[in-house]
Design a protein around this motif. Sequence first.
Motif, PDB file in Angstrom:
ATOM      1  N   ASP A 107       0.863  -1.175   0.000  1.00 52.72           N
ATOM      2  CA  ASP A 107       0.000   0.000   0.000  1.00 52.72           C
ATOM      3  C   ASP A 107       0.900   1.226   0.000  1.00 52.72           C
ATOM      4  O   ASP A 107       2.124   1.098  -0.075  1.00 52.72           O
ATOM      5  CB  ASP A 107      -0.934  -0.020   1.215  1.00 52.72           C
ATOM      6  CG  ASP A 107      -2.194   0.825   1.016  1.00 52.72           C
ATOM      7  OD1 ASP A 107      -2.227   1.656   0.098  1.00 52.72           O
ATOM      8  OD2 ASP A 107      -3.137   0.650   1.796  1.00 52.72           O
ATOM      9  N   SER A 108       0.354   2.381   0.161  1.00 56.94           N
ATOM     10  CA  SER A 108       1.106   3.620   0.137  1.00 56.94           C
ATOM     11  C   SER A 108       2.065   3.707   1.334  1.00 56.94           C
ATOM     12  O   SER A 108       1.637   3.936   2.457  1.00 56.94           O
ATOM     13  CB  SER A 108       0.135   4.808   0.153  1.00 56.94           C
ATOM     14  OG  SER A 108       0.857   6.015   0.143  1.00 56.94           O
ATOM     15  N   GLY A 109       3.345   3.480   1.080  1.00 56.46           N
ATOM     16  CA  GLY A 109       4.356   3.603   2.120  1.00 56.46           C
ATOM     17  C   GLY A 109       4.471   2.447   3.090  1.00 56.46           C
ATOM     18  O   GLY A 109       5.287   2.485   4.003  1.00 56.46           O
ATOM     19  N   VAL A 110       3.663   1.411   2.905  1.00 56.72           N
ATOM     20  CA  VAL A 110       3.710   0.265   3.815  1.00 56.72           C
ATOM     21  C   VAL A 110       3.539  -1.045   3.059  1.00 56.72           C
ATOM     22  O   VAL A 110       2.986  -1.085   1.961  1.00 56.72           O
ATOM     23  CB  VAL A 110       2.632   0.335   4.930  1.00 56.72           C
ATOM     24  CG1 VAL A 110       2.832   1.550   5.813  1.00 56.72           C
ATOM     25  CG2 VAL A 110       1.241   0.296   4.364  1.00 56.72           C
ATOM     26  N   ILE A 111       4.001  -2.109   3.698  1.00 55.31           N
ATOM     27  CA  ILE A 111       3.741  -3.460   3.230  1.00 55.31           C
ATOM     28  C   ILE A 111       3.112  -4.197   4.403  1.00 55.31           C
ATOM     29  O   ILE A 111       3.691  -4.259   5.491  1.00 55.31           O
ATOM     30  CB  ILE A 111       5.023  -4.172   2.781  1.00 55.31           C
ATOM     31  CG1 ILE A 111       5.670  -3.414   1.621  1.00 55.31           C
ATOM     32  CG2 ILE A 111       4.715  -5.619   2.383  1.00 55.31           C
ATOM     33  CD1 ILE A 111       7.035  -3.939   1.227  1.00 55.31           C
ATOM     34  N   TYR A 112       1.914  -4.701   4.196  1.00 52.62           N
ATOM     35  CA  TYR A 112       1.226  -5.498   5.205  1.00 52.62           C
ATOM     36  C   TYR A 112       1.605  -6.960   4.979  1.00 52.62           C
ATOM     37  O   TYR A 112       1.647  -7.415   3.825  1.00 52.62           O
ATOM     38  CB  TYR A 112      -0.290  -5.377   5.064  1.00 52.62           C
ATOM     39  CG  TYR A 112      -0.844  -3.998   5.259  1.00 52.62           C
ATOM     40  CD1 TYR A 112      -1.191  -3.540   6.534  1.00 52.62           C
ATOM     41  CD2 TYR A 112      -1.053  -3.153   4.183  1.00 52.62           C
ATOM     42  CE1 TYR A 112      -1.740  -2.284   6.716  1.00 52.62           C
ATOM     43  CE2 TYR A 112      -1.592  -1.888   4.354  1.00 52.62           C
ATOM     44  CZ  TYR A 112      -1.927  -1.457   5.623  1.00 52.62           C
ATOM     45  OH  TYR A 112      -2.464  -0.215   5.802  1.00 52.62           O
ATOM     46  N   MET A 113       1.846  -7.685   6.060  1.00 56.55           N
ATOM     47  CA  MET A 113       2.141  -9.111   5.948  1.00 56.55           C
ATOM     48  C   MET A 113       1.243  -9.897   6.890  1.00 56.55           C
ATOM     49  O   MET A 113       1.062  -9.505   8.045  1.00 56.55           O
ATOM     50  CB  MET A 113       3.593  -9.404   6.332  1.00 56.55           C
ATOM     51  CG  MET A 113       4.624  -8.858   5.391  1.00 56.55           C
ATOM     52  SD  MET A 113       6.310  -9.337   5.893  1.00 56.55           S
ATOM     53  CE  MET A 113       6.532  -8.298   7.339  1.00 56.55           C
ATOM     54  N   HIS A 114       0.705 -11.000   6.389  1.00 54.29           N
ATOM     55  CA  HIS A 114       0.016 -11.957   7.248  1.00 54.29           C
ATOM     56  C   HIS A 114       0.909 -13.182   7.306  1.00 54.29           C
ATOM     57  O   HIS A 114       1.188 -13.812   6.273  1.00 54.29           O
ATOM     58  CB  HIS A 114      -1.365 -12.321   6.714  1.00 54.29           C
ATOM     59  CG  HIS A 114      -2.035 -13.350   7.553  1.00 54.29           C
ATOM     60  ND1 HIS A 114      -2.565 -14.498   7.023  1.00 54.29           N
ATOM     61  CD2 HIS A 114      -2.228 -13.434   8.890  1.00 54.29           C
ATOM     62  CE1 HIS A 114      -3.067 -15.230   7.998  1.00 54.29           C
ATOM     63  NE2 HIS A 114      -2.867 -14.611   9.144  1.00 54.29           N
ATOM     64  N   LEU A 115       1.385 -13.487   8.514  1.00 55.61           N
ATOM     65  CA  LEU A 115       2.316 -14.597   8.735  1.00 55.61           C
ATOM     66  C   LEU A 115       1.651 -15.591   9.678  1.00 55.61           C
ATOM     67  O   LEU A 115       1.850 -15.540  10.895  1.00 55.61           O
ATOM     68  CB  LEU A 115       3.629 -14.063   9.328  1.00 55.61           C
ATOM     69  CG  LEU A 115       4.266 -12.887   8.562  1.00 55.61           C
ATOM     70  CD1 LEU A 115       5.457 -12.345   9.322  1.00 55.61           C
ATOM     71  CD2 LEU A 115       4.637 -13.305   7.143  1.00 55.61           C
ATOM     72  N   PRO A 116       0.836 -16.513   9.147  1.00 55.86           N
ATOM     73  CA  PRO A 116       0.037 -17.407   9.982  1.00 55.86           C
ATOM     74  C   PRO A 116       0.838 -18.254  10.966  1.00 55.86           C
ATOM     75  O   PRO A 116       0.325 -18.645  12.008  1.00 55.86           O
ATOM     76  CB  PRO A 116      -0.689 -18.303   8.983  1.00 55.86           C
ATOM     77  CG  PRO A 116      -0.582 -17.637   7.672  1.00 55.86           C
ATOM     78  CD  PRO A 116       0.612 -16.752   7.719  1.00 55.86           C
ATOM     79  N   ASN A 117       2.095 -18.552  10.647  1.00 54.53           N
ATOM     80  CA  ASN A 117       2.923 -19.363  11.537  1.00 54.53           C
ATOM     81  C   ASN A 117       3.857 -18.519  12.405  1.00 54.53           C
ATOM     82  O   ASN A 117       4.750 -19.060  13.050  1.00 54.53           O
ATOM     83  CB  ASN A 117       3.725 -20.383  10.715  1.00 54.53           C
ATOM     84  CG  ASN A 117       2.802 -21.333   9.988  1.00 54.53           C
ATOM     85  OD1 ASN A 117       1.818 -21.819  10.553  1.00 54.53           O
ATOM     86  ND2 ASN A 117       3.085 -21.585   8.725  1.00 54.53           N
ATOM     87  N   GLY A 118       3.660 -17.202  12.386  1.00 50.59           N
ATOM     88  CA  GLY A 118       4.464 -16.306  13.215  1.00 50.59           C
ATOM     89  C   GLY A 118       5.697 -15.786  12.499  1.00 50.59           C
ATOM     90  O   GLY A 118       6.153 -16.355  11.505  1.00 50.59           O
ATOM     91  N   MET A 119       6.249 -14.713  13.032  1.00 47.35           N
ATOM     92  CA  MET A 119       7.418 -14.065  12.445  1.00 47.35           C
ATOM     93  C   MET A 119       8.657 -14.964  12.529  1.00 47.35           C
ATOM     94  O   MET A 119       9.452 -15.019  11.596  1.00 47.35           O
ATOM     95  CB  MET A 119       7.684 -12.738  13.163  1.00 47.35           C
ATOM     96  CG  MET A 119       8.914 -12.003  12.678  1.00 47.35           C
ATOM     97  SD  MET A 119       8.784 -11.379  10.994  1.00 47.35           S
ATOM     98  CE  MET A 119       8.248  -9.709  11.306  1.00 47.35           C
TER      99      MET A 119
END
Length: 158
Positions: A113-125
């Motif tokens: 998105d504008s200036g950001v990256i969203y991440m969904h990490l179902p198994n955790g970082m």
Amino acid sequence: MADLRRVLEGEGMESVATYLQSGNAVFETGRQGRDKVKQRIESVIATEFGFDVPVVLVTGDDLAAVIDACPYRKEADADPTKVHVTFVEPMPPAAQIADLDLEAVAPEHFTVDSGVIYMHLPNGMGRAALPDLLAKKLAKVTATTRNWRTVLALSKML
């Protein structure tokens, strides 16, 4: 973090508050320009602490927009530690990020998105492959990642 608060207050920031030991601070600057404030903070951190680090400065309005635009709201509501936001300055061209092999990191997902990256990490970082792949793509820009819980906590502090 107490030292960071002290240093920011010494630079004229008002209502300074820090969040845990995360390096995050919220404050008011009046009508000072964003770039000028960012440069002052980078300079004082280098002088006071000996760290030459880039600072990512996000306004309250920007943070509210990041929260509103989150494409993984359902996942974040279920477990805020599994959704992360990477704040990027400047955002590289979309083509630079678009060629990631998403099948190799499934079920992990990301949205730019504008200036950001969203991440969904179902198994955790800790077990995720996507953040490392993105870090390689973002090596020449300033980027910092926060989990959703931290994003919401900073928003509440404003």
